[in-house]
Design an enzyme around this catalytic site. Structure first.
Site, PDB file in Angstrom:
ATOM      1  N   TYR A 233      -1.242  -0.444  10.650  1.00  0.00           N
ATOM      2  CA  TYR A 233      -1.301  -0.625   9.183  1.00  0.00           C
ATOM      3  C   TYR A 233      -0.051  -0.204   8.250  1.00  0.00           C
ATOM      4  O   TYR A 233       0.317  -0.802   7.411  1.00  0.00           O
ATOM      5  CB  TYR A 233      -2.858   0.322   8.439  1.00  0.00           C
ATOM      6  CG  TYR A 233      -2.973  -0.349   7.203  1.00  0.00           C
ATOM      7  CD1 TYR A 233      -3.553  -1.430   6.686  1.00  0.00           C
ATOM      8  CD2 TYR A 233      -2.835   0.669   5.880  1.00  0.00           C
ATOM      9  CE1 TYR A 233      -3.777  -1.708   5.372  1.00  0.00           C
ATOM     10  CE2 TYR A 233      -3.083   0.309   4.703  1.00  0.00           C
ATOM     11  CZ  TYR A 233      -3.766  -0.937   4.296  1.00  0.00           C
ATOM     12  OH  TYR A 233      -3.923  -1.129   3.057  1.00  0.00           O
TER      13      TYR A 233
ATOM     14  N   SER B 191       0.837  -1.217  -0.088  1.00  0.00           N
ATOM     15  CA  SER B 191       0.288   0.017   0.018  1.00  0.00           C
ATOM     16  C   SER B 191       1.106   1.164   0.007  1.00  0.00           C
ATOM     17  O   SER B 191       1.966   1.197   0.629  1.00  0.00           O
ATOM     18  CB  SER B 191      -0.915  -0.014   1.471  1.00  0.00           C
ATOM     19  OG  SER B 191      -1.535   0.970   1.549  1.00  0.00           O
TER      20      SER B 191
HETATM   21  N1  NAP Z   1      -8.609  -0.823  -1.796  1.00  0.00           N
HETATM   22  C1  NAP Z   1      -7.695   0.217  -1.561  1.00  0.00           C
HETATM   23  O1  NAP Z   1      -7.769   1.357  -1.438  1.00  0.00           O
HETATM   24  C2  NAP Z   1      -6.199  -0.284  -1.158  1.00  0.00           C
HETATM   25  C3  NAP Z   1      -5.119   0.408  -1.232  1.00  0.00           C
HETATM   26  C4  NAP Z   1      -3.970   0.116  -0.843  1.00  0.00           C
HETATM   27  C5  NAP Z   1      -3.794  -1.246  -0.303  1.00  0.00           C
HETATM   28  N2  NAP Z   1      -4.684  -2.166  -0.586  1.00  0.00           N
HETATM   29  C6  NAP Z   1      -4.517  -3.392  -0.166  1.00  0.00           C
HETATM   30  O2  NAP Z   1      -5.069  -4.319  -1.123  1.00  0.00           O
HETATM   31  C7  NAP Z   1      -5.354  -5.867  -0.543  1.00  0.00           C
HETATM   32  C8  NAP Z   1      -6.571  -6.273  -1.064  1.00  0.00           C
HETATM   33  O3  NAP Z   1      -7.651  -5.247  -0.389  1.00  0.00           O
HETATM   34  P1  NAP Z   1      -9.180  -4.717  -1.274  1.00  0.00           P
HETATM   35  O4  NAP Z   1      -9.018  -3.445  -1.406  1.00  0.00           O
HETATM   36  O5  NAP Z   1      -9.257  -5.776  -2.093  1.00  0.00           O
HETATM   37  O6  NAP Z   1     -10.075  -5.008   0.105  1.00  0.00           O
HETATM   38  P2  NAP Z   1     -11.283  -5.789   0.496  1.00  0.00           P
HETATM   39  O7  NAP Z   1     -12.247  -5.977  -0.717  1.00  0.00           O
HETATM   40  O8  NAP Z   1     -11.611  -5.553   1.739  1.00  0.00           O
HETATM   41  O9  NAP Z   1     -10.355  -7.358   0.372  1.00  0.00           O
HETATM   42  C9  NAP Z   1      -9.864  -7.976   1.419  1.00  0.00           C
HETATM   43  C10 NAP Z   1      -9.740  -9.334   1.214  1.00  0.00           C
HETATM   44  O10 NAP Z   1      -8.923  -9.718   2.308  1.00  0.00           O
HETATM   45  C11 NAP Z   1      -9.504 -11.022   2.899  1.00  0.00           C
HETATM   46  N3  NAP Z   1      -9.259 -11.428   4.463  1.00  0.00           N
HETATM   47  C12 NAP Z   1      -9.208 -10.422   5.275  1.00  0.00           C
HETATM   48  N4  NAP Z   1      -8.991 -10.966   6.449  1.00  0.00           N
HETATM   49  C13 NAP Z   1      -8.719 -12.273   6.229  1.00  0.00           C
HETATM   50  C14 NAP Z   1      -8.207 -13.402   6.765  1.00  0.00           C
HETATM   51  N5  NAP Z   1      -8.253 -13.552   8.159  1.00  0.00           N
HETATM   52  N6  NAP Z   1      -8.174 -14.597   6.154  1.00  0.00           N
HETATM   53  C15 NAP Z   1      -8.223 -14.585   5.089  1.00  0.00           C
HETATM   54  N7  NAP Z   1      -8.476 -13.410   4.162  1.00  0.00           N
HETATM   55  C16 NAP Z   1      -8.648 -12.342   4.523  1.00  0.00           C
HETATM   56  C17 NAP Z   1     -10.963 -10.722   2.769  1.00  0.00           C
HETATM   57  O11 NAP Z   1     -11.767 -11.823   2.639  1.00  0.00           O
HETATM   58  P3  NAP Z   1     -12.696 -12.335   3.803  1.00  0.00           P
HETATM   59  O12 NAP Z   1     -13.253 -11.332   4.565  1.00  0.00           O
HETATM   60  O13 NAP Z   1     -13.607 -13.263   3.114  1.00  0.00           O
HETATM   61  O14 NAP Z   1     -11.792 -13.401   4.571  1.00  0.00           O
HETATM   62  C18 NAP Z   1     -10.893  -9.902   1.323  1.00  0.00           C
HETATM   63  O15 NAP Z   1     -11.250 -11.056   0.194  1.00  0.00           O
HETATM   64  C19 NAP Z   1      -5.222  -5.664   0.727  1.00  0.00           C
HETATM   65  O16 NAP Z   1      -3.862  -6.087   1.326  1.00  0.00           O
HETATM   66  C20 NAP Z   1      -5.316  -3.984   1.171  1.00  0.00           C
HETATM   67  O17 NAP Z   1      -4.417  -3.612   2.202  1.00  0.00           O
HETATM   68  C21 NAP Z   1      -6.096  -1.613  -0.719  1.00  0.00           C
END
Ligand code: NAP
Length: 248
Positions: free
Chosen positions: A145, A132
């Site tokens: 984070y 991130s």
């Molecule tokens: N969207 C943004 O703006 C952004 C920016 C920078 C970085 N990121 C990073 O991108 C990555 C993906 O995020 P996203 O934006 O796609 O958000 P998201 O839709 O909230 O996806 C997060 C995923 O992580 C899974 N997860 C959470 N806890 C878990 C656990 N204990 N075991 C297994 N799976 C788990 C969730 O699935 P379940 O709840 O079904 O387990 C979900 O599939 C993350 O690492 C996030 O920090 C996102």
């Protein structure tokens, strides 16, 4: 090398957002894609759409993760599972800190330990870590984070050193704001959250991040795309604040 030269992939955080988009993309490329997250119903729906293989697991649950890693020779590992909690370290509870370290960092370290030595032995593989901009810049956020994502950045760099001499590539994807449900997961699924983070903004979609990952994986085997930072055009990091004691 064409993505199709790889056969198998494991994508964590596959039930929504970036992880789900990566699963869709890699399935379209013809790979056997294993999709891991806790929400089994979302993974079943994804499987029906894409043919991916669902694993309804908590990524921080070491025993089933070890069994899965031992059962398949993965060519590609995409670490996308991630969580955040609102508030700074000044107001964080102990559970918040443990959760973020467990999911954002400890799980990636264990999956790396479990899967990457096999890639090295087979002299083929690609690891993609989603960090991130919180790992690279300071802004108003949760310090835990920021700390876990900075660790993912350094792990990605160090893994290149540990794999020196092997045809195993490591790519860090460093996103700014992406239009996913992460904000609803962190701040609650409400109109207010949607208005604060998504509505009216011009944002990259999860499929844009998946396209960048596909680009890195499809690059010739001589090419290691080490780091891709992807932000909305209308988002910039940085800024400097200075106050007088009386202003506080
Ligand atoms: N969207 C943004 O703006 C952004 C920016 C920078 C970085 N990121 C990073 O991108 C990555 C993906 O995020 P996203 O934006 O796609 O958000 P998201 O839709 O909230 O996806 C997060 C995923 O992580 C899974 N997860 C959470 N806890 C878990 C656990 N204990 N075991 C297994 N799976 C788990 C969730 O699935 P379940 O709840 O079904 O387990 C979900 O599939 C993350 O690492 C996030 O920090 C996102």
């Amino acid at each position: 090398m064409p993505i199709s030269d790889y056969r198998t992939a494991l994508v964590t955080g596959a039930s929504s957002g970036i992880g789900a988009a990566v699963v869709e993309r890699l399935c379209r490329e013809g790979l056997e894609v294993h999709a891991l997250a806790r929400r089994a119903d979302m993974l079943e729906a994804l499987s029906a759409r894409t043919g991916s293989i669902p694993h309804g697991l908590d990524v921080s649950d070491l025993e089933p993760i070890t069994r899965l890693a031992d059962s398949i020779d993965f060519d590609i590992l995409v670490n996308s599972a991630g969580v955040d909690r609102p508030g700074s370290i000044l107001t964080a509870g102990p559970d918040d800190i443990d959760l973020l370290v467990d999911v954002n960092l400890r799980a990636i370290l264990h999956l790396t330990r479990l899967i990457v030595p096999g890639m090295a032995a087979r002299d083929r593989g690609h690891v993609v870590n989603i960090s991130s901009i919180a790992g690279a810049y300071n802004f108003g956020g949760n310090s835990t984070y920021h700390a876990t994502k900075a660790a993912v950045h350094m792990l990605s760099r160090q893994l290149r050193v540990d794999l020196y001499g092997k045809l195993v590539r490591v790519t860090e994807i460093c996103p700014g704001r992406v239009a996913t449900d992460i904000f609803a997961h962190v701040h609650g699924d409400s109109t207010e959250t949607h208005e604060r983070f998504i509505e009216g903004f011009l944002l990259p979609e999860a499929s844009d991040i998946a396209a960048a990952i596909a680009f890195a994986i499809a690059a010739p085997v001589a090419v290691n795309v080490g780091l891709i930072e992807i932000m909305p055009t209308l988002q910039v990091p940085g800024g400097l604040r200075t106050m007088r004691p009386d202003d506080a």
